[in-house]
Design a protein around this motif. Structure first.
Motif, PDB file in Angstrom:
ATOM      1  N   SER A 165       0.863  -1.320   0.033  1.00  0.00           N
ATOM      2  CA  SER A 165       0.123   0.040   0.054  1.00  0.00           C
ATOM      3  C   SER A 165       0.788   1.243   0.143  1.00  0.00           C
ATOM      4  O   SER A 165       1.786   1.101   0.513  1.00  0.00           O
ATOM      5  N   GLY A 170       3.927  -7.624   5.821  1.00  0.00           N
ATOM      6  CA  GLY A 170       3.532  -6.876   4.554  1.00  0.00           C
ATOM      7  C   GLY A 170       4.722  -7.503   3.370  1.00  0.00           C
ATOM      8  O   GLY A 170       5.221  -8.683   3.558  1.00  0.00           O
ATOM      9  N   ALA A 227       7.406  -6.124   2.322  1.00  0.00           N
ATOM     10  CA  ALA A 227       8.720  -6.078   2.574  1.00  0.00           C
ATOM     11  C   ALA A 227       9.334  -5.637   1.021  1.00  0.00           C
ATOM     12  O   ALA A 227      10.350  -6.228   0.505  1.00  0.00           O
ATOM     13  N   TYR A 261      17.885 -15.214   7.646  1.00  0.00           N
ATOM     14  CA  TYR A 261      18.363 -14.130   8.212  1.00  0.00           C
ATOM     15  C   TYR A 261      17.924 -13.708   9.341  1.00  0.00           C
ATOM     16  O   TYR A 261      18.755 -13.353  10.257  1.00  0.00           O
TER      17      TYR A 261
HETATM   18  P1  NAI Z   1       6.708  -5.267   6.221  1.00  0.00           P
HETATM   19  O1  NAI Z   1       6.166  -6.348   6.913  1.00  0.00           O
HETATM   20  O2  NAI Z   1       6.781  -5.615   4.881  1.00  0.00           O
HETATM   21  O3  NAI Z   1       8.399  -5.246   6.488  1.00  0.00           O
HETATM   22  C1  NAI Z   1       8.917  -4.654   7.576  1.00  0.00           C
HETATM   23  C2  NAI Z   1      10.484  -5.581   7.974  1.00  0.00           C
HETATM   24  O4  NAI Z   1       9.898  -6.909   8.365  1.00  0.00           O
HETATM   25  C3  NAI Z   1      11.073  -6.039   6.681  1.00  0.00           C
HETATM   26  O5  NAI Z   1      11.990  -4.888   6.005  1.00  0.00           O
HETATM   27  C4  NAI Z   1      11.846  -6.966   7.235  1.00  0.00           C
HETATM   28  O6  NAI Z   1      12.927  -6.731   7.768  1.00  0.00           O
HETATM   29  C5  NAI Z   1      10.925  -7.742   8.012  1.00  0.00           C
HETATM   30  N1  NAI Z   1      10.038  -8.691   7.438  1.00  0.00           N
HETATM   31  C6  NAI Z   1       8.794  -8.793   7.094  1.00  0.00           C
HETATM   32  N2  NAI Z   1       8.682 -10.007   6.612  1.00  0.00           N
HETATM   33  C7  NAI Z   1       9.582 -10.799   6.917  1.00  0.00           C
HETATM   34  C8  NAI Z   1       9.696 -12.405   6.822  1.00  0.00           C
HETATM   35  N3  NAI Z   1       8.719 -12.933   6.340  1.00  0.00           N
HETATM   36  N4  NAI Z   1      10.860 -12.839   7.096  1.00  0.00           N
HETATM   37  C9  NAI Z   1      12.032 -11.939   7.630  1.00  0.00           C
HETATM   38  N5  NAI Z   1      12.006 -10.715   7.701  1.00  0.00           N
HETATM   39  C10 NAI Z   1      10.600 -10.023   7.662  1.00  0.00           C
HETATM   40  O7  NAI Z   1       6.158  -4.112   6.545  1.00  0.00           O
HETATM   41  P2  NAI Z   1       6.348  -2.363   5.903  1.00  0.00           P
HETATM   42  O8  NAI Z   1       7.955  -2.331   5.429  1.00  0.00           O
HETATM   43  O9  NAI Z   1       6.024  -1.501   6.911  1.00  0.00           O
HETATM   44  O10 NAI Z   1       5.382  -2.343   4.672  1.00  0.00           O
HETATM   45  C11 NAI Z   1       5.875  -2.566   3.292  1.00  0.00           C
HETATM   46  C12 NAI Z   1       4.564  -2.515   2.550  1.00  0.00           C
HETATM   47  O11 NAI Z   1       3.707  -3.607   2.917  1.00  0.00           O
HETATM   48  C13 NAI Z   1       3.784  -1.453   2.650  1.00  0.00           C
HETATM   49  O12 NAI Z   1       3.252  -0.943   1.631  1.00  0.00           O
HETATM   50  C14 NAI Z   1       2.697  -1.909   3.541  1.00  0.00           C
HETATM   51  O13 NAI Z   1       1.508  -0.913   3.195  1.00  0.00           O
HETATM   52  C15 NAI Z   1       2.297  -3.264   3.239  1.00  0.00           C
HETATM   53  N6  NAI Z   1       1.905  -4.052   4.225  1.00  0.00           N
HETATM   54  C16 NAI Z   1       0.996  -5.136   3.803  1.00  0.00           C
HETATM   55  C17 NAI Z   1       0.664  -5.922   4.925  1.00  0.00           C
HETATM   56  C18 NAI Z   1      -0.462  -6.858   4.453  1.00  0.00           C
HETATM   57  O14 NAI Z   1      -0.378  -7.112   3.308  1.00  0.00           O
HETATM   58  N7  NAI Z   1      -1.333  -7.434   5.167  1.00  0.00           N
HETATM   59  C19 NAI Z   1       0.868  -5.739   6.307  1.00  0.00           C
HETATM   60  C20 NAI Z   1       1.796  -4.804   6.355  1.00  0.00           C
HETATM   61  C21 NAI Z   1       2.302  -4.062   5.609  1.00  0.00           C
END
Ligand code: NAI
Ligand code: MG
Length: 398
Positions: free
Chosen positions: A73, A314, A316, A368
């Motif tokens: 998003s 999300g 990532a 990692y």
């Molecule tokens: P994110 O959850 O995508 O990532 C945050 C950090 O968490 C990453 O940079 C990474 O270091 C770690 N991470 C996430 N998933 C991981 C995994 N499976 N294994 C290891 N490390 C992991 O959250 P962020 O960066 O705030 O958002 C990125 C995008 O994702 C945005 O566009 C946001 O809107 C969206 N988002 C979507 C969600 C969903 O689909 N339900 C929930 C949260 C965020």
């Protein structure tokens, strides 16, 4: 013909990687299913102006059960700029497709279990009595009301006259905000209905009974947010008294709960909360069991049987372009196990959970995050397992 049809919604970024590996694990575990892929996410916003096309809704309507990876998003302005030429003039406004799915299908029950695996290097540890290092075994199931409350979307900046006039009928509004110009006021409502509150409470108590948890904790703030939190706690008292006398009902405030969760996380069993507090407390507990690589969830509508299973992380985006995917697939694999439980394939779920537990306790294959590295493209060269290698390790144990 395969026994079951599952809608796969890979979405964006790493959602695609973790879902692909999870389906490999499901196949290897002997889950007899056919997967039909649904379009969802940023790509479809850009190309069609709709991140949740009707054809995807129809697919879920038909097959009921979906595995969802993650979506990207972006803020309003960025979303507008990325629209394909020809769509920008149409006055389209981006809204999250996962929130759209929840609302369309009334997926009002969200379950986020947080259970620590033995041997996970990311488990929370604390200093216990006599300076011993204590690693509490966390096993909580958080029930979050998924469609109402602060995330219900009923909000205004510079509210319309009628809303403002209604607010001015409340003595506290007059006293605290009556002197503020209307255009300087933003309002986000927190609406709870009896129906949805009862459904989430009942789901929580049922789960406690089914899985032998001794307590259900209502985690709200009834002493301050008297109407909504107060209603939830009062209804919980009644349901517990009349229907679940053998399960203890506890009451914590969200702020205090966030403090207690590192003090004595092993004490809690089932936790139930409104939308936002449920979101907060589930992230808090997820941090104790390894964070986003381990946090799984289910959201469902018990009446229609429509259910979507997804990791809480999300997309990532910064890791999505790596040649080798490095993210931990366990949160997605665990979400798939919740799906298996939901469709009464408990045996296969148990088999996969056991395999995951063995890989973690053995400690030879770690992504990692489990090695406490920062997520760079070269982590695999440095000894971390890739997403695929982690899935392979689980498959080898099956
Ligand atoms: P994110 O959850 O995508 O990532 C945050 C950090 O968490 C990453 O940079 C990474 O270091 C770690 N991470 C996430 N998933 C991981 C995994 N499976 N294994 C290891 N490390 C992991 O959250 P962020 O960066 O705030 O958002 C990125 C995008 O994702 C945005 O566009 C946001 O809107 C969206 N988002 C979507 C969600 C969903 O689909 N339900 C929930 C949260 C965020
Ligand atoms: Mg969250």
């Amino acid at each position: 013909m395969a026994k079951r049809t599952i809608v796969s919604l890979p979405g964006d970024g790493i959602g695609k990687n973790v879902l692909e590996e999870t389906i490999r694990v499901l196949d290897a575990a002997g889950f007899d299913a056919e997967y039909v892929e649904g379009d969802i996410g940023w790509e479809f916003w850009r190309s069609e102006g709709n991140p949740l096309p009707q054809r995807t809704i129809d697919l879920l309507e038909k097959h009921k059960v979906a595995l969802f990876g993650a979506i990207t998003s972006k803020p309003k302005d960025a979303a507008f700029e990325e629209l394909a030429p020809g769509l920008q003039e149409k006055g389209l406004v981006y809204s999250s497709p996962i929130v759209g799915l929840r609302q369309h299908f009334g997926l009002d029950i969200c379950l986020r279990p947080c259970k620590s695996y033995i041997g996970n290097p990311l488990n929370f540890v604390k200093r216990g009595v006599g300076d011993v290092i204590d690693e509490p075994a966390v096993d909580v199931a958080i029930f979050r009301q998924n469609t109402e409350g602060l995330y219900g979307g009923v909000e205004w900046s510079d509210p319309p006259e009628k809303v403002y006039d209604a607010l001015m009928t409340h003595p506290k509004f007059v006293k605290n905000f009556g002197d503020t110009p209307k255009e300087e006021i933003s309002v986000s409502t927190r609406i709870f209905t009896k129906k949805a509150t009862e459904r989430i409470l009942r789901a929580a108590f049922d789960h406690a009974k089914k899985y032998g948890y001794k307590s259900v904790t209502v985690c709200e703030k009834p002493n301050v947010i008297r109407e909504t939190s107060g209603m939830m706690y009062k209804m919980a008292q009644q349901i517990q008294k009349e229907e679940y006398p053998n399960i203890e009902l506890w009451n914590t405030n969200i702020d205090a709960q966030m403090m207690w969760l590192t003090k004595n996380p092993e004490t809690y069993g089932v936790i139930v909360a409104g939308n936002m507090f449920g979101d907060i407390v589930s992230d808090g507990f997820a941090g104790l069991i390894g964070g986003l690589g381990f946090a799984c969830s289910a959201q469902f509508n018990p009446d229609s049987g429509v259910a979507v299973f997804e990791p809480t992380h999300g997309s990532a985006p910064k890791y999505a372009d790596y040649e080798i995917s490095i993210v931990n697939p366990i949160a997605m694999i665990e979400s798939a196990c919740m799906m298996l439980d939901f469709i009464n394939e408990n045996g296969i779920a148990a088999k996969i959970r056991k395999a995951v537990a063995e890989v973690i306790s053995e400690g030879k294959v770690r992504t990692y995050d489990m090695m406490k590295m920062s997520g760079r493209a070269d982590v695999v060269e440095k000894g971390a397992a890739s997403t695929t290698q982690m899935a392979d390790a689980v498959i080898a144990k099956l």
